[in-house]
Structures are given as structure tokens and as C-alpha cells.
Design an enzyme around this catalytic site. Sequence first.
Site, PDB file in Angstrom:
ATOM      1  N   PRO A  10       0.797  -1.224   0.000  1.00 28.52           N
ATOM      2  CA  PRO A  10       0.000   0.000   0.000  1.00 28.52           C
ATOM      3  C   PRO A  10       0.833   1.279   0.000  1.00 28.52           C
ATOM      4  CG  PRO A  10      -0.098  -1.086   2.139  1.00 28.52           C
ATOM      5  CD  PRO A  10       0.546  -2.051   1.195  1.00 28.52           C
ATOM      6  N   ASN A  11       0.341   2.213  -0.787  1.00 27.57           N
ATOM      7  CA  ASN A  11       0.913   3.569  -0.893  1.00 27.57           C
ATOM      8  C   ASN A  11       2.221   3.645  -1.668  1.00 27.57           C
ATOM      9  OD1 ASN A  11      -1.188   4.896   0.721  1.00 27.57           O
ATOM     10  ND2 ASN A  11      -0.326   3.707   2.406  1.00 27.57           N
ATOM     11  N   ARG A  18       4.086  11.017  -1.854  1.00 21.56           N
ATOM     12  CA  ARG A  18       4.067  10.744  -0.407  1.00 21.56           C
ATOM     13  C   ARG A  18       5.429  11.063   0.222  1.00 21.56           C
ATOM     14  NH1 ARG A  18       4.778   4.334   1.050  1.00 21.56           N
ATOM     15  NH2 ARG A  18       4.152   5.179   3.064  1.00 21.56           N
ATOM     16  N   TYR A  23      10.761   9.149   1.166  1.00 22.52           N
ATOM     17  CA  TYR A  23      10.709   8.199   0.054  1.00 22.52           C
ATOM     18  C   TYR A  23      11.239   8.755  -1.276  1.00 22.52           C
ATOM     19  CZ  TYR A  23       7.828   5.681   3.405  1.00 22.52           C
ATOM     20  OH  TYR A  23       7.389   5.034   4.538  1.00 22.52           O
ATOM     21  N   ASN A  74       8.112  -5.626  -1.040  1.00 23.09           N
ATOM     22  CA  ASN A  74       8.037  -4.497  -0.108  1.00 23.09           C
ATOM     23  C   ASN A  74       6.576  -4.436   0.336  1.00 23.09           C
ATOM     24  OD1 ASN A  74       7.873  -2.165   1.316  1.00 23.09           O
ATOM     25  ND2 ASN A  74       8.879  -0.871  -0.222  1.00 23.09           N
ATOM     26  N   ALA A  77       3.226  -0.854   4.666  1.00 30.52           N
ATOM     27  CA  ALA A  77       2.704  -0.856   6.047  1.00 30.52           C
ATOM     28  C   ALA A  77       2.290  -2.249   6.517  1.00 30.52           C
ATOM     29  CB  ALA A  77       1.528   0.104   6.160  1.00 30.52           C
ATOM     30  N   HIS A  80       4.372  -4.600   8.972  1.00 28.12           N
ATOM     31  CA  HIS A  80       4.350  -4.534  10.436  1.00 28.12           C
ATOM     32  C   HIS A  80       3.077  -5.109  11.051  1.00 28.12           C
ATOM     33  CE1 HIS A  80       7.557  -1.918   9.196  1.00 28.12           C
ATOM     34  NE2 HIS A  80       6.712  -1.049   8.678  1.00 28.12           N
ATOM     35  N   ASP A  87       2.214 -15.812   6.210  1.00 28.99           N
ATOM     36  CA  ASP A  87       1.756 -17.187   5.968  1.00 28.99           C
ATOM     37  C   ASP A  87       1.752 -17.528   4.481  1.00 28.99           C
ATOM     38  OD1 ASP A  87       1.460 -17.647   8.659  1.00 28.99           O
ATOM     39  OD2 ASP A  87      -0.722 -17.489   8.677  1.00 28.99           O
ATOM     40  N   GLU A  98      13.043  -9.230   1.245  1.00 23.70           N
ATOM     41  CA  GLU A  98      12.255  -8.085   1.716  1.00 23.70           C
ATOM     42  C   GLU A  98      13.028  -6.798   1.426  1.00 23.70           C
ATOM     43  OE1 GLU A  98      12.204  -7.982   5.983  1.00 23.70           O
ATOM     44  OE2 GLU A  98      10.496  -6.609   6.062  1.00 23.70           O
ATOM     45  N   HIS A 100      12.836  -2.459   1.734  1.00 24.61           N
ATOM     46  CA  HIS A 100      12.208  -1.207   2.167  1.00 24.61           C
ATOM     47  C   HIS A 100      13.022  -0.051   1.621  1.00 24.61           C
ATOM     48  CE1 HIS A 100       9.405  -3.260   4.724  1.00 24.61           C
ATOM     49  NE2 HIS A 100      10.401  -4.010   5.144  1.00 24.61           N
ATOM     50  N   SER A 102      13.012   2.999   2.757  1.00 23.41           N
ATOM     51  CA  SER A 102      13.555   3.776   3.873  1.00 23.41           C
ATOM     52  C   SER A 102      14.282   2.858   4.856  1.00 23.41           C
ATOM     53  CB  SER A 102      12.417   4.512   4.590  1.00 23.41           C
ATOM     54  OG  SER A 102      11.557   3.579   5.227  1.00 23.41           O
ATOM     55  N   ARG A 107      13.422   4.232  12.258  1.00 29.32           N
ATOM     56  CA  ARG A 107      12.157   4.955  12.334  1.00 29.32           C
ATOM     57  C   ARG A 107      11.335   4.550  13.585  1.00 29.32           C
ATOM     58  NH1 ARG A 107       9.406   4.894   6.624  1.00 29.32           N
ATOM     59  NH2 ARG A 107       8.162   6.518   7.652  1.00 29.32           N
ATOM     60  N   ARG A 111       7.522   0.287  13.480  1.00 33.51           N
ATOM     61  CA  ARG A 111       8.099  -0.250  12.228  1.00 33.51           C
ATOM     62  C   ARG A 111       9.211  -1.258  12.501  1.00 33.51           C
ATOM     63  NH1 ARG A 111       5.798   3.305   8.328  1.00 33.51           N
ATOM     64  NH2 ARG A 111       5.483   5.355   9.268  1.00 33.51           N
TER      65      ARG A 111
HETATM   66  C1  DQA Z   1       8.233   1.083   3.626  1.00 31.24           C
HETATM   67  C2  DQA Z   1       8.369   1.264   5.142  1.00 31.24           C
HETATM   68  C3  DQA Z   1       7.042   0.997   5.839  1.00 31.24           C
HETATM   69  O1  DQA Z   1       7.191   1.151   7.236  1.00 31.24           O
HETATM   70  C4  DQA Z   1       5.998   1.966   5.342  1.00 31.24           C
HETATM   71  O2  DQA Z   1       4.742   1.689   5.927  1.00 31.24           O
HETATM   72  C5  DQA Z   1       5.902   2.018   3.852  1.00 31.24           C
HETATM   73  C6  DQA Z   1       7.107   1.923   3.056  1.00 31.24           C
HETATM   74  C7  DQA Z   1       9.518   1.447   2.878  1.00 31.24           C
HETATM   75  O3  DQA Z   1       9.631   1.076   1.714  1.00 31.24           O
HETATM   76  O4  DQA Z   1      10.384   2.120   3.433  1.00 31.24           O
HETATM   77  O5  DQA Z   1       4.835   2.237   3.308  1.00 31.24           O
HETATM   78  O6  DQA Z   1       7.966  -0.288   3.376  1.00 31.24           O
END
Ligand code: DQA
Length: 143
Positions: A10-11, A18, A23, A74, A77, A80, A87, A98, A100, A102, A107, A111
Amino acid sequence: MRSILVLNGPNINMLGIREPAIYGRETYEALLAYIQSAADALGVQVECVQSNSEGALVTAIQQAYGRMDGIVINPAAYTHTSVAILDALKAVALPAVEVHLSAVETREAFRQVSYAGMACEKTITGKGFAGYKEALEYLAQKS
Ligand code: DQA
């Protein structure tokens, strides 16, 4: 490894808009182009999926079973919060990395837990787009 699913949660589609201080100013479309060129250079095929829905991410992981050789994820959110994504990764048992954008470890406290990360061979944080390239390189060198 020949085909890799690159999954964004998401996002991530809001990149460029954002929180640019965290980011960056590059868009999701720019990320897709970056991933494609990294994949081309490595000679691997990538399928990129982004969803704001937890269930759609679970379904995308399930659909990778028998079709893809590895997963770069990735979960944003959902990292977490989502036992369902953890699963699903365990269910398909594909090598997963994985990523990320950031440096999540520097942070907020909420997170600091990654459920998805518990099913991943490697976690890359704080490297922006380059983290996806590193993840593809890691998976590409696996047999
Ligand atoms: C994120 C870090 C997450 O904590 C956050 O909710 C994101 C982006 C990152 O790519 O740094 O949406 O996964």
C-alpha cells in the site's frame, strides 16, 4: 533463477507524492522502469504487482506458486501487521527478499517488527530504488 515476482504494498503507488523527505521524489512508474532495466541487465523476467489491499497481495503470492522462481517484496505498512502475508510467503516457500525504501530500523517503534521478513532470506533497507536491484541480484544468482 529466471522469473521473479516484485510485489509492492500500500501507498507505494504514491511514490513521488508521499513524504518525499523519506521516500524521495521519484514515482512508482520510475521504480517500475528501474526494476525492468535491472532485470534486463541480469537476464531475468520480472512481473511487478502493486496493491493497496492485503488480500490482493496474498493472492499475488499464492499465484506465484509453480510459476515464479522467487519474490521481491516491499509489503509497505503491511510489513508490520500482516500475518496473512507471512503465511502466504511460507505457503509458497519461494526464496524471497524483503525490501524497504527507507531505513525502517531508524524509524518509529511500530516499524521495528516485520512479519513478512520472517519468511525472507534477506532484508534490504534504506537504499531506495537500489534495494530492489540488490534483491534481484541476490535472487538471480540462486540456482
Ligand atoms: C516502507 C516502510 C514501511 O514502514 C511503510 O509503511 C511504507 C514503506 C519502505 O519502503 O520504506 O509504506 O515499506
